[in-house]
Each structure stands twice: as C-alpha cells, then as structure tokens.
Write a protein that holds these residues in place. Structure first.
Motif, PDB file in Angstrom:
ATOM      1  N   ASP A 100       0.861  -1.178   0.000  1.00  0.00           N
ATOM      2  CA  ASP A 100       0.000   0.000   0.000  1.00  0.00           C
ATOM      3  C   ASP A 100       0.900   1.231   0.000  1.00  0.00           C
ATOM      4  O   ASP A 100       1.664   1.439   0.952  1.00  0.00           O
ATOM      5  CB  ASP A 100      -0.888  -0.047   1.246  1.00  0.00           C
ATOM      6  N   VAL A 101       0.831   2.042  -1.069  1.00  0.00           N
ATOM      7  CA  VAL A 101       1.690   3.219  -1.166  1.00  0.00           C
ATOM      8  C   VAL A 101       0.907   4.514  -0.927  1.00  0.00           C
ATOM      9  O   VAL A 101       1.347   5.586  -1.314  1.00  0.00           O
ATOM     10  CB  VAL A 101       2.468   3.270  -2.515  1.00  0.00           C
ATOM     11  N   ARG A 102      -0.234   4.391  -0.236  1.00  0.00           N
ATOM     12  CA  ARG A 102      -0.974   5.588   0.163  1.00  0.00           C
ATOM     13  C   ARG A 102      -0.289   6.166   1.403  1.00  0.00           C
ATOM     14  O   ARG A 102       0.096   5.423   2.298  1.00  0.00           O
ATOM     15  CB  ARG A 102      -2.422   5.253   0.495  1.00  0.00           C
ATOM     16  N   LEU A 103      -0.152   7.466   1.438  1.00  0.00           N
ATOM     17  CA  LEU A 103       0.437   8.116   2.607  1.00  0.00           C
ATOM     18  C   LEU A 103      -0.367   7.761   3.852  1.00  0.00           C
ATOM     19  O   LEU A 103       0.182   7.357   4.871  1.00  0.00           O
ATOM     20  CB  LEU A 103       0.481   9.629   2.405  1.00  0.00           C
ATOM     21  N   THR A 104      -1.672   7.892   3.739  1.00  0.00           N
ATOM     22  CA  THR A 104      -2.591   7.547   4.821  1.00  0.00           C
ATOM     23  C   THR A 104      -3.545   6.489   4.272  1.00  0.00           C
ATOM     24  O   THR A 104      -4.356   6.792   3.402  1.00  0.00           O
ATOM     25  CB  THR A 104      -3.382   8.790   5.287  1.00  0.00           C
TER      26      THR A 104
ATOM     27  N   LYS B  19       4.263   4.148   4.309  1.00  0.00           N
ATOM     28  CA  LYS B  19       3.952   5.578   4.348  1.00  0.00           C
ATOM     29  C   LYS B  19       5.009   6.376   3.595  1.00  0.00           C
ATOM     30  O   LYS B  19       4.704   7.368   2.940  1.00  0.00           O
ATOM     31  CB  LYS B  19       3.877   6.037   5.814  1.00  0.00           C
ATOM     32  N   ALA B  20       6.248   5.911   3.657  1.00  0.00           N
ATOM     33  CA  ALA B  20       7.356   6.615   3.015  1.00  0.00           C
ATOM     34  C   ALA B  20       7.222   6.675   1.501  1.00  0.00           C
ATOM     35  O   ALA B  20       7.874   7.490   0.850  1.00  0.00           O
ATOM     36  CB  ALA B  20       8.688   5.955   3.386  1.00  0.00           C
ATOM     37  N   LEU B  21       6.370   5.834   0.925  1.00  0.00           N
ATOM     38  CA  LEU B  21       6.155   5.846  -0.526  1.00  0.00           C
ATOM     39  C   LEU B  21       4.875   6.581  -0.912  1.00  0.00           C
ATOM     40  O   LEU B  21       4.437   6.528  -2.059  1.00  0.00           O
ATOM     41  CB  LEU B  21       6.125   4.405  -1.066  1.00  0.00           C
ATOM     42  N   GLY B  22       4.292   7.293   0.058  1.00  0.00           N
ATOM     43  CA  GLY B  22       3.068   8.040  -0.197  1.00  0.00           C
ATOM     44  C   GLY B  22       3.336   9.435  -0.731  1.00  0.00           C
ATOM     45  O   GLY B  22       4.373  10.038  -0.441  1.00  0.00           O
ATOM     46  N   ASN B  23       2.396   9.946  -1.486  1.00  0.00           N
ATOM     47  CA  ASN B  23       2.485  11.295  -2.044  1.00  0.00           C
ATOM     48  C   ASN B  23       1.872  12.279  -1.047  1.00  0.00           C
ATOM     49  O   ASN B  23       0.728  12.083  -0.620  1.00  0.00           O
ATOM     50  CB  ASN B  23       1.721  11.341  -3.374  1.00  0.00           C
ATOM     51  N   PRO B  24       2.614  13.335  -0.677  1.00  0.00           N
ATOM     52  CA  PRO B  24       2.057  14.313   0.265  1.00  0.00           C
ATOM     53  C   PRO B  24       0.728  14.879  -0.232  1.00  0.00           C
ATOM     54  O   PRO B  24       0.548  15.124  -1.430  1.00  0.00           O
ATOM     55  CB  PRO B  24       3.133  15.408   0.318  1.00  0.00           C
ATOM     56  N   LYS B  25      -0.197  15.057   0.688  1.00  0.00           N
ATOM     57  CA  LYS B  25      -1.555  15.485   0.340  1.00  0.00           C
ATOM     58  C   LYS B  25      -1.557  16.759  -0.502  1.00  0.00           C
ATOM     59  O   LYS B  25      -2.293  16.868  -1.480  1.00  0.00           O
ATOM     60  CB  LYS B  25      -2.375  15.680   1.620  1.00  0.00           C
ATOM     61  N   ASP B  26      -0.732  17.732  -0.129  1.00  0.00           N
ATOM     62  CA  ASP B  26      -0.732  19.002  -0.853  1.00  0.00           C
ATOM     63  C   ASP B  26      -0.037  18.909  -2.222  1.00  0.00           C
ATOM     64  O   ASP B  26       0.023  19.886  -2.957  1.00  0.00           O
ATOM     65  CB  ASP B  26      -0.115  20.114  -0.008  1.00  0.00           C
ATOM     66  N   ASN B  27       0.459  17.730  -2.580  1.00  0.00           N
ATOM     67  CA  ASN B  27       1.123  17.529  -3.870  1.00  0.00           C
ATOM     68  C   ASN B  27       0.240  16.763  -4.860  1.00  0.00           C
ATOM     69  O   ASN B  27       0.547  16.675  -6.040  1.00  0.00           O
ATOM     70  CB  ASN B  27       2.440  16.769  -3.652  1.00  0.00           C
TER      71      ASN B  27
ATOM     72  N   ARG C 103      -1.826  14.883 -10.200  1.00  0.00           N
ATOM     73  CA  ARG C 103      -2.910  14.354 -11.040  1.00  0.00           C
ATOM     74  C   ARG C 103      -3.020  15.111 -12.356  1.00  0.00           C
ATOM     75  O   ARG C 103      -3.382  14.548 -13.381  1.00  0.00           O
ATOM     76  CB  ARG C 103      -4.242  14.452 -10.292  1.00  0.00           C
ATOM     77  N   HIS C 104      -2.718  16.405 -12.306  1.00  0.00           N
ATOM     78  CA  HIS C 104      -2.822  17.240 -13.505  1.00  0.00           C
ATOM     79  C   HIS C 104      -1.510  17.319 -14.285  1.00  0.00           C
ATOM     80  O   HIS C 104      -1.399  18.101 -15.228  1.00  0.00           O
ATOM     81  CB  HIS C 104      -3.324  18.635 -13.120  1.00  0.00           C
ATOM     82  N   GLY C 105      -0.518  16.532 -13.879  1.00  0.00           N
ATOM     83  CA  GLY C 105       0.728  16.445 -14.636  1.00  0.00           C
ATOM     84  C   GLY C 105       1.700  17.588 -14.424  1.00  0.00           C
ATOM     85  O   GLY C 105       2.600  17.790 -15.250  1.00  0.00           O
ATOM     86  N   ALA C 106       1.549  18.333 -13.335  1.00  0.00           N
ATOM     87  CA  ALA C 106       2.450  19.459 -13.081  1.00  0.00           C
ATOM     88  C   ALA C 106       3.879  18.956 -12.838  1.00  0.00           C
ATOM     89  O   ALA C 106       4.094  18.143 -11.934  1.00  0.00           O
ATOM     90  CB  ALA C 106       1.972  20.257 -11.872  1.00  0.00           C
ATOM     91  N   PRO C 107       4.829  19.408 -13.645  1.00  0.00           N
ATOM     92  CA  PRO C 107       6.217  18.938 -13.494  1.00  0.00           C
ATOM     93  C   PRO C 107       6.780  19.159 -12.086  1.00  0.00           C
ATOM     94  O   PRO C 107       7.498  18.310 -11.566  1.00  0.00           O
ATOM     95  CB  PRO C 107       6.992  19.762 -14.525  1.00  0.00           C
ATOM     96  N   GLU C 108       6.413  20.267 -11.445  1.00  0.00           N
ATOM     97  CA  GLU C 108       6.938  20.532 -10.099  1.00  0.00           C
ATOM     98  C   GLU C 108       6.402  19.525  -9.085  1.00  0.00           C
ATOM     99  O   GLU C 108       7.087  19.179  -8.115  1.00  0.00           O
ATOM    100  CB  GLU C 108       6.659  21.976  -9.653  1.00  0.00           C
TER     101      GLU C 108
END
Length: 151
Positions: free
Chosen positions: A38-42, A70-78, A83-88
C-alpha cells in the motif's frame, strides 16, 4: 478474464478507484499477487473495506500479505498538481523517493519481488495520474527487467 502475466515474478500496479474491496481482492488473486504494498500516505478510504485494517484482513483471508509504506506516499498538498501532470509536483515526489525512508521501503519491495508477484496499491485507477507510476520507475532502476502490469 484472462490473466495479464504468466511470470512468477512481476509488479502489478493497481488503483482501487471505481472498485469494491471484493473486486480488488478478486483481481489481485487473478494476478497471483503474494504481497500487496500500500503506497498511500494515509491508508484510509471512505469506500467500505479499503482502509488499512479491513483491507489487510480481507487479503490475509485469501493468502495475500499486506504491507503499508507511508514513506512511498504522495504528500496530500502535492496530489492535485500531480494528477494534472504538473512537473513541479512530479519533481517533488521524486524528492520524496530520494529520502532514506523511501529508499529503505523501495529496497524492501525489491526483496519482496524475489518471492513472486507484488502489487502496488493506491487510489487512482489510471496509473499515469498516480504517484505509484514513479514508484514503478524507481523500482525499475534496480530491477530493469521486471514485468509490470497496470490493472
């Protein structure tokens, strides 16, 4: 439903979006998954049976091991930017993957792959909009020949 891969060792990338817990477990069984990572942060979900405790129990009941990193999860604010493909947003998640905790988690997934089929789980059904796609890329750096199935 035909099985996607006939290899004994493979990586399955799966999102539960639009699936019930039963549909997810059935698909994992079809793919001969031995371990779900499971690679969900939460690891929480509003969908019944897809939060950590109930999902782990359902998987255990069919012989699939559950591991949460948890270490493989994407931070919520990211997530939205990702999802929209933002390079940053993608660059930021690559930084997350470079942390010591994520490196250790990735190494453990590589070890799990020696034992057979491992699934990476997150929410998004489309792997191209999910951070697990970059987790797959990171794993391929160590295991370039690993078969990857997106379901």
């Amino acid at each position: 439903m035909a099985r996607s891969t006939s290899l004994t060792s493979a990586l399955v990338s799966v999102g539960y979006e639009g699936r019930s817990a039963k549909e997810l477990v059935d698909r994992l069984k079809l793919e001969n998954v031995q371990v779900l990572v499971d690679v969900r942060l939460t690891p929480l979900s509003r969908k019944p049976g897809l939060s950590k405790t109930k999902l782990a129990a359902a998987l255990r009941a069919v012989g699939i091991e559950y591991v949460h990193y948890k270490a493989l999860g994407n931070p919520k604010d990211n997530r939205d930017g990702f999802r929209h493909g933002a390079p940053e947003s993608r660059d930021r998640f690559r930084e997350v993957l470079g942390t010591a905790e994520a490196t250790d988690a990735l190494q453990h997934v590589v070890e799990l792959l020696d034992g057979g089929v491992v699934a990476l789980l997150c929410f998004e059904r489309d792997h191209s909009t999910c951070h697990r796609n970059l987790v797959v890329d990171a794993l391929r750096e160590t295991c370039p020949d690993i078969a990857v199935v997106h379901v």
